[in-house]
Design an enzyme around this catalytic site. Structure first.
Site, PDB file in Angstrom:
ATOM      1  N   LYS A 179      -3.773  12.294  -2.864  1.00  0.00           N
ATOM      2  CA  LYS A 179      -2.842  12.566  -1.772  1.00  0.00           C
ATOM      3  C   LYS A 179      -1.525  13.152  -2.276  1.00  0.00           C
ATOM      4  O   LYS A 179      -0.678  13.544  -1.476  1.00  0.00           O
ATOM      5  CB  LYS A 179      -2.571  11.280  -0.985  1.00  0.00           C
ATOM      6  CG  LYS A 179      -3.818  10.699  -0.320  1.00  0.00           C
ATOM      7  CD  LYS A 179      -3.497   9.441   0.464  1.00  0.00           C
ATOM      8  CE  LYS A 179      -4.745   8.738   0.959  1.00  0.00           C
ATOM      9  NZ  LYS A 179      -5.513   9.515   1.944  1.00  0.00           N
ATOM     10  N   GLN A 218       0.565   6.490   1.117  1.00  0.00           N
ATOM     11  CA  GLN A 218       1.239   7.540   1.874  1.00  0.00           C
ATOM     12  C   GLN A 218       2.714   7.676   1.510  1.00  0.00           C
ATOM     13  O   GLN A 218       3.399   8.543   2.054  1.00  0.00           O
ATOM     14  CB  GLN A 218       1.101   7.262   3.376  1.00  0.00           C
ATOM     15  CG  GLN A 218      -0.314   7.264   3.887  1.00  0.00           C
ATOM     16  CD  GLN A 218      -0.963   8.638   3.832  1.00  0.00           C
ATOM     17  OE1 GLN A 218      -0.287   9.668   3.813  1.00  0.00           O
ATOM     18  NE2 GLN A 218      -2.287   8.672   3.804  1.00  0.00           N
ATOM     19  N   ASP A 272       0.869  -1.180   0.000  1.00  0.00           N
ATOM     20  CA  ASP A 272       0.000   0.000   0.000  1.00  0.00           C
ATOM     21  C   ASP A 272       0.901   1.223   0.000  1.00  0.00           C
ATOM     22  O   ASP A 272       1.538   1.548   1.003  1.00  0.00           O
ATOM     23  CB  ASP A 272      -0.895  -0.052   1.245  1.00  0.00           C
ATOM     24  CG  ASP A 272      -1.658   1.237   1.503  1.00  0.00           C
ATOM     25  OD1 ASP A 272      -1.544   2.181   0.698  1.00  0.00           O
ATOM     26  OD2 ASP A 272      -2.369   1.297   2.530  1.00  0.00           O
TER      27      ASP A 272
END
Length: 402
Positions: free
Chosen positions: A221, A198, A195
Site C-alpha cells: 500500500k 492505511q 493497524d
C-alpha cells in the site's frame, strides 16, 4: 502531481488510466522494481546461512533494508521490526503469540466499529477460544470513533485495545494519541495494538514517540511489493512472547526434548526470509522519503477535498466519513439507484479504477446501514484530472440508470 507518472511503468504505459484504488494496492515506481531486479540479478542467496560472499551480501542487503524501513517509521531499535507477509499476518501474529499467552477467561478485548476484518476477526476468535469478552466501541454518525464510549469500555479487565490509525473504508484518521492515553490510564497492563496499513503510506510516523505496544503495516500500500509487511513491537513484549512459527532461523538450539529461540527479530521470522521484497520495501520508503510525508499528506488533502466537494454537489450522491481534513486520501460514497458494483463496472469502462464492496469491513457497513460503498483512493501519482474523470464517470453512470 508530486510523483510523475513516468516513474511508474504501469501508469506510464497506460496514459488514459485513472487509478483510484491505492488504498487496496499502490502502483510501484521504477526505483522499487529496479531494486527487486538488482537483488535477484546480483545478490540472490539465502542470508544468514552461508559462509560464502554471495550469502554475506544477501545478509547485508536484508539487514540494511530493515534499518532503512525502521528509520522511515521512526524506530531507533531496528531489531524490534519483524518482517511478515503484511498487516494481516502481523495482527494475527500478535493475537496468536501474545494473545494466547496473556488473555484468558473473563478478560476483555476492546476494538472499534471502524476495523478492517484483519483487526476484528483475530480478536473475535481469540475471545471465543479463551472465554474473553469482545467489546466493540461505537462510531459516530460521521464515521469517527466515539471517544466517550471508548473511555467507558476500557477498564481494569481489558487485556487488549486494538484500533486502526486510519480507516480503510472511510479514511477516518483516528485520534491515536487520545485513544492511547485513555487506554494507558484505564488499563495500564493492556496491550495496545494499532493497524497502520492505511497510515504508513500517507502520514509521517514516529513510532518511538507513539506509545503503542504493537504497530503493523504493509508494503504494497506504500509503493512496495506485495507479500511484505512489518510488525513493530516493544522489545520486552517481543522477547517474552512465544514464537509464532517454528523452523529454520528462529532457532538457537534444538535438543531432543526441547528447543530455545533465536534473538530478535529472527525469533519471529521462521524459514527463508523474503529478502527481495524487504529490499523493495526499503526502496519504497526511500522514494517516499525523498518526496516528504508532509508533502504526501498535503497533496492527498487537496485531492480528497476536491473530490468530496464535487461529489457532494451532485444530486443523489452521498459521501461517508468525516470532513476531508480529517481523513486520508479516501472518498467512500454511494449513488442513489446504482449499486456500487454496477457503478464500478461503468467507471471501469471509462478506465477509472475504484473499489466497490464492503472493503473487508462488514461490521462497519452494518453500522452505516448500507451493504457497500464505492471507494476512490488517491496517492502520490494522482492529479485533478483523476478527480475530473471520476466525477464525469459518476455523471455518466447516472445517465445510464436514469
Amino acid at each position: 502531481m508530486i510523483a510523475p507518472r513516468s516513474d511508474f511503468p504501469l501508469l506510464a504505459g497506460n496514459p488514459d488510466l485513472h487509478y483510484l484504488d491505492s488504498a487496496a494496492t499502490s502502483q510501484k515506481p521504477r526505483a522499487v522494481i529496479d531494486a527487486l531486479t538488482y537483488y535477484y540479478t546480483h545478490d540472490n542467496a539465502n542470508p544468514h546461512r552461508g559462509a560464502y560472499e554471495l550469502s554475506a551480501r544477501a545478509t547485508d542487503r536484508y539487514h540494511d533494508a530493515r534499518q532503512r524501513i525502521a528509520r522511515f517509521v521512526g524506530v531507533g531499535d531496528a531489531d524490534r521490526l519483524v518482517f511478515t507477509r503484511g498487516t494481516t499476518e502481523s495482527l494475527n501474529l500478535v493475537a496468536t503469540a501474545w494473545g494466547r499467552a496473556n488473555v484468558g477467561h473473563g478478560d476483555e478485548i476492546v476494538i472499534t466499529g471502524l476495523e478492517h476484518h484483519a483487526n476484528f476477526v483475530p480478536w473475535q476468535q481469540l475471545a471465543s477460544a479463551v472465554g474473553a469478552t469482545l467489546r466493540i466501541c461505537p462510531i459516530t454518525e460521521h464515521g469517527r470513533v466515539d471517544t466517550k464510549q471508548f473511555a467507558e469500555l476500557v477498564g481494569p479487565r481489558t487485556k487488549v485495545v486494538a484500533f486502526n490509525h486510519v480507516s480503510n473504508a472511510l479514511g477516518t484518521i483516528n485520534p491515536v494519541a487520545e485513544l492511547i492515553g485513555i487506554a494507558r490510564s484505564a488499563a495500564p497492563n493492556a496491550a495496545i495494538v494499532c493497524d497502520g496499513a492505511q497510515s504508513a503510506p500517507h502520514l509521517a510516523l514516529d513510532l518511538d514517540a507513539l506509545d503503542v505496544d504493537f504497530y503493523a503495516f504493509s508494503g504494497h500500500k506504500m509503493l512496495g511489493p506485495m507479500g511484505c509487511g512489518v510488525l513493530v513491537g516493544k522489545r520486552d513484549l517481543l522477547e517474552a512472547m512465544p514464537p509464532y512459527q517454528m523452523g529454520g532461523d528462529m532457532i538457537e538450539y534444538v535438543f531432543d526434548e526441547r528447543s530455545t529461540w533465536n534473538t530478535l527479530p529472527h525469533k519471529f521470522e521462521a524459514g527463508t526470509p523474503n529478502v527481495a521484497d524487504a529490499v523493495g520495501l526499503a526502496a519504497a520508503c526511500d522514494y517516499l522519503g525523498k518526496i516528504g510525508m508532509t508533502t504526501v499528506r498535503e497533496h492527498e488533502q487537496t485531492l480528497t477535498a476536491l473530490a468530496t466537494d464535487r461529489l457532494q454537489e451532485m444530486t443523489g450522491v452521498r459521501v461517508y466519513g468525516p470532513p476531508a481534513a480529517e481523513r486520508s486520501g479516501v472518498v467512500s460514497f454511494t449513488v442513489e439507484g446504482i449499486h456500487p458494483h454496477d457503478l464500478a463496472t461503468i467507471l471501469d469502462e471509462r478506465q477509472v479504477c475504484v473499489r466497490a464492496g464492503h472493503h473487508c469491513a462488514q461490521p462497519l457497513m452494518r453500522r452505516l446501514n448500507i451493504p457497500a460503498t464505492a471507494r476512490a483512493s488517491f496517492y502520490v501519482y494522482n492529479t485533478e484530472s483523476d478527480v475530473d474523470a471520476l466525477v464525469a464517470g459518476v455523471q455518466h453512470a447516472q445517465g445510464v440508470f436514469a
